[in-house]
Scaffold this motif. Structure first.
Motif, PDB file in Angstrom:
ATOM      1  N   LYS A   1       0.835  -1.210   0.000  1.00 22.41           N
ATOM      2  CA  LYS A   1       0.000   0.000   0.000  1.00 22.41           C
ATOM      3  C   LYS A   1       0.874   1.267   0.000  1.00 22.41           C
ATOM      4  O   LYS A   1       0.678   2.171  -0.810  1.00 22.41           O
ATOM      5  N   TYR A   2       1.846   1.306   0.913  1.00 23.47           N
ATOM      6  CA  TYR A   2       2.665   2.518   1.039  1.00 23.47           C
ATOM      7  C   TYR A   2       3.718   2.613  -0.061  1.00 23.47           C
ATOM      8  O   TYR A   2       4.061   3.712  -0.507  1.00 23.47           O
ATOM      9  N   ALA A   3       4.219   1.482  -0.526  1.00 24.93           N
ATOM     10  CA  ALA A   3       5.254   1.529  -1.570  1.00 24.93           C
ATOM     11  C   ALA A   3       4.682   2.044  -2.882  1.00 24.93           C
ATOM     12  O   ALA A   3       5.356   2.789  -3.604  1.00 24.93           O
ATOM     13  N   ILE A   4       3.461   1.661  -3.203  1.00 24.84           N
ATOM     14  CA  ILE A   4       2.898   2.057  -4.502  1.00 24.84           C
ATOM     15  C   ILE A   4       2.966   3.584  -4.668  1.00 24.84           C
ATOM     16  O   ILE A   4       3.398   4.085  -5.710  1.00 24.84           O
ATOM     17  N   GLY A   5       2.595   4.311  -3.627  1.00 22.72           N
ATOM     18  CA  GLY A   5       2.637   5.784  -3.701  1.00 22.72           C
ATOM     19  C   GLY A   5       4.037   6.292  -4.003  1.00 22.72           C
ATOM     20  O   GLY A   5       4.215   7.173  -4.851  1.00 22.72           O
ATOM     21  N   LEU A   6       5.025   5.717  -3.320  1.00 18.32           N
ATOM     22  CA  LEU A   6       6.408   6.165  -3.507  1.00 18.32           C
ATOM     23  C   LEU A   6       6.980   5.735  -4.847  1.00 18.32           C
ATOM     24  O   LEU A   6       7.900   6.346  -5.375  1.00 18.32           O
ATOM     25  N   MET A   7       6.455   4.642  -5.386  1.00 20.42           N
ATOM     26  CA  MET A   7       7.043   4.048  -6.594  1.00 20.42           C
ATOM     27  C   MET A   7       6.521   4.661  -7.883  1.00 20.42           C
ATOM     28  O   MET A   7       7.076   4.407  -8.958  1.00 20.42           O
ATOM     29  N   LYS A   8       5.456   5.444  -7.773  1.00 16.91           N
ATOM     30  CA  LYS A   8       4.860   5.995  -8.999  1.00 16.91           C
ATOM     31  C   LYS A   8       5.857   6.864  -9.756  1.00 16.91           C
ATOM     32  O   LYS A   8       5.763   6.998 -10.968  1.00 16.91           O
ATOM     33  N   SER A   9       6.821   7.460  -9.034  1.00 16.13           N
ATOM     34  CA  SER A   9       7.789   8.323  -9.717  1.00 16.13           C
ATOM     35  C   SER A   9       9.020   7.540 -10.184  1.00 16.13           C
ATOM     36  O   SER A   9       9.944   8.117 -10.747  1.00 16.13           O
ATOM     37  N   SER A  10       9.028   6.228  -9.964  1.00 21.01           N
ATOM     38  CA  SER A  10      10.160   5.423 -10.429  1.00 21.01           C
ATOM     39  C   SER A  10       9.907   4.974 -11.866  1.00 21.01           C
ATOM     40  O   SER A  10       8.786   4.607 -12.214  1.00 21.01           O
ATOM     41  N   PRO A  11      10.938   4.972 -12.710  1.00 22.76           N
ATOM     42  CA  PRO A  11      10.716   4.523 -14.090  1.00 22.76           C
ATOM     43  C   PRO A  11      10.498   3.014 -14.187  1.00 22.76           C
ATOM     44  O   PRO A  11       9.916   2.529 -15.157  1.00 22.76           O
ATOM     45  N   ALA A  12      10.990   2.259 -13.188  1.00 23.73           N
ATOM     46  CA  ALA A  12      10.856   0.794 -13.243  1.00 23.73           C
ATOM     47  C   ALA A  12      10.956   0.249 -11.826  1.00 23.73           C
ATOM     48  O   ALA A  12      12.045   0.048 -11.312  1.00 23.73           O
ATOM     49  N   ALA A  13       9.794   0.039 -11.211  1.00 19.96           N
ATOM     50  CA  ALA A  13       9.807  -0.383  -9.807  1.00 19.96           C
ATOM     51  C   ALA A  13       9.406  -1.854  -9.669  1.00 19.96           C
ATOM     52  O   ALA A  13       8.735  -2.412 -10.543  1.00 19.96           O
ATOM     53  N   SER A  14       9.831  -2.438  -8.540  1.00 16.97           N
ATOM     54  CA  SER A  14       9.560  -3.862  -8.330  1.00 16.97           C
ATOM     55  C   SER A  14       9.264  -4.131  -6.855  1.00 16.97           C
ATOM     56  O   SER A  14      10.028  -3.719  -5.981  1.00 16.97           O
ATOM     57  N   ILE A  15       8.146  -4.810  -6.626  1.00 15.65           N
ATOM     58  CA  ILE A  15       7.827  -5.275  -5.266  1.00 15.65           C
ATOM     59  C   ILE A  15       8.004  -6.788  -5.252  1.00 15.65           C
ATOM     60  O   ILE A  15       7.493  -7.486  -6.140  1.00 15.65           O
ATOM     61  N   ILE A  16       8.731  -7.261  -4.245  1.00 14.55           N
ATOM     62  CA  ILE A  16       8.953  -8.703  -4.116  1.00 14.55           C
ATOM     63  C   ILE A  16       8.408  -9.138  -2.766  1.00 14.55           C
ATOM     64  O   ILE A  16       8.857  -8.650  -1.713  1.00 14.55           O
ATOM     65  N   ASN A  17       7.426 -10.005  -2.795  1.00 14.80           N
ATOM     66  CA  ASN A  17       6.839 -10.502  -1.551  1.00 14.80           C
ATOM     67  C   ASN A  17       7.364 -11.898  -1.264  1.00 14.80           C
ATOM     68  O   ASN A  17       7.254 -12.793  -2.105  1.00 14.80           O
ATOM     69  N   ILE A  18       7.939 -12.059  -0.068  1.00 15.41           N
ATOM     70  CA  ILE A  18       8.463 -13.386   0.275  1.00 15.41           C
ATOM     71  C   ILE A  18       7.328 -14.217   0.861  1.00 15.41           C
ATOM     72  O   ILE A  18       6.906 -14.004   2.001  1.00 15.41           O
ATOM     73  N   SER A  19       6.843 -15.131   0.056  1.00 11.38           N
ATOM     74  CA  SER A  19       5.846 -16.099   0.522  1.00 11.38           C
ATOM     75  C   SER A  19       6.623 -17.331   0.969  1.00 11.38           C
ATOM     76  O   SER A  19       7.623 -17.203   1.692  1.00 11.38           O
ATOM     77  N   SER A  20       6.231 -18.498   0.523  1.00  9.34           N
ATOM     78  CA  SER A  20       6.877 -19.746   0.954  1.00  9.34           C
ATOM     79  C   SER A  20       6.277 -20.885   0.144  1.00  9.34           C
ATOM     80  O   SER A  20       5.195 -20.711  -0.449  1.00  9.34           O
ATOM     81  N   ILE A  21       6.916 -22.031   0.178  1.00  7.80           N
ATOM     82  CA  ILE A  21       6.233 -23.200  -0.399  1.00  7.80           C
ATOM     83  C   ILE A  21       4.958 -23.459   0.404  1.00  7.80           C
ATOM     84  O   ILE A  21       3.993 -24.005  -0.103  1.00  7.80           O
TER      85      ILE A  21
END
Ligand code: NAD
Length: 263
Positions: free
Chosen positions: A121-141
């Motif tokens: 939620k909070y990263a999306i706002g900050l990332m809008k000004s990035s030319p190429a942003a990436s969110i990586i969520n650590i899930s699990s098997i």
């Protein structure tokens, strides 16, 4: 060629284990890395700064977001790594679907699921000004198969897997340059296994033996191996990959419980 040059990255749960390994690799690839953790005494390494962040507290996310906006003006990479299992929290008792403790269930979901959702939620706002942003969520098997002895962990990680796809589709449809993917580690040697390994060398041998029986590559993984997968998804090499899942499990999810049936 450094793969993360000029990128600003935030990593949660970066004090140790997988989060720390990701931070160290991102620094080598020349990212500016913001280490965050619930532990106040974490040591920043070169090329990093430390900010305290309990991922389950929305006010902490607000503070960290404001600080990043003021200092860097953008965020390019978020690794939602912080996580706990049911086991240490619930005083060594396995949490099965019949007997699980509700306080434990809430705590695991607060950190593993709410923490990831708030991060996105909070990263999306900050990332809008990035030319190429990436969110990586650590899930699990455990987000892909049932683990009846750690029922809250499994449920929270499955929800992380699906939330990743909601974020990916939302960002793509809005035209944001933000990708979002999940990583699914198998058995990786870190402190998260401590409660299961405690009780002496015999117990440890037993636990490792049981784990290895389900791993075609016949060894546990390392935090560095997870970090390399995170680096790929964080970098522009993964520019057309969003909403996807990457297993890092030595083949655990690829095998059948009967093995290959070849002697
Ligand atoms: P770890 O216990 O070594 O490290 C977890 C880190 O998260 C610690 O630094 C801890 O202080 C931090 N943390 C805990 N609660 C927090 C909170 N509320 N806010 C901020 N930070 C918090 O564990 P790890 O093995 O490095 O696990 C990292 C991630 O990888 C977790 O999400 C875990 O579920 C996932 N994972 C690990 C394995 C494995 O075998 N190690 C397998 C699959 C998935």
């Amino acid at each position: 060629m450094y793969r993360l040059k000029n990128k600003v990255a935030l990593i949660t749960g970066a004090d140790k284990g997988i989060g720390r390994a990701i931070a160290e690799l991102f620094v080598k690839e020349r990212a500016t890395v913001i280490l965050t953790d619930i532990h106040p005494e974490i040591e920043p390494c070169e090329g990093t700064e430390y900010l305290p962040l309990n991922v389950s507290q929305e006010s902490d996310w607000r503070d960290v977001t404001q600080r990043i906006q003021e200092k860097y003006g953008k965020l390019d990479i978020l690794v939602n790594n912080a996580g706990i299992t049911d086991l240490p929290f619930c005083k060594g008792k396995f949490q099965d679907p019949e007997t699980f403790d509700m306080e434990c269930w809430d705590e695991v979901h607060n950190i593993n699921l709410k923490g990831v959702a708030l991060g996105c939620k909070y990263a999306i706002g900050l990332m809008k000004s990035s030319p190429a942003a990436s969110i990586i969520n650590i899930s699990s098997i455990a987000g892909k198969v049932g683990l009846p002895g750690t029922v809250a962990y499994s449920s929270s990680k499955a929800a992380v897997r699906n939330h990743t796809k909601s974020v990916a589709v939302h960002c793509a449809e809005k035209g944001y340059n933000i990708r979002c993917n999940s990583l699914h580690p198998g058995a990786i040697i870190t402190d998260i296994w401590k409660p299961l390994m405690a009780g002496g060398p015999e117990r440890q041998k037993n636990t490792v033996g049981k784990l290895l029986r389900g791993i075609p590559m016949n060894r546990l993984g390392t935090a560095d191996e997870v970090a390399k997968a995170a680096l790929f998804l964080a970098s522009d090499d993964a520019s057309y990959i969003t909403g996807s899942e990457l297993n890092i499990d030595g083949g655990m999810l690829a095998t059948s419980p009967t093995g290959s049936l070849v002697q």
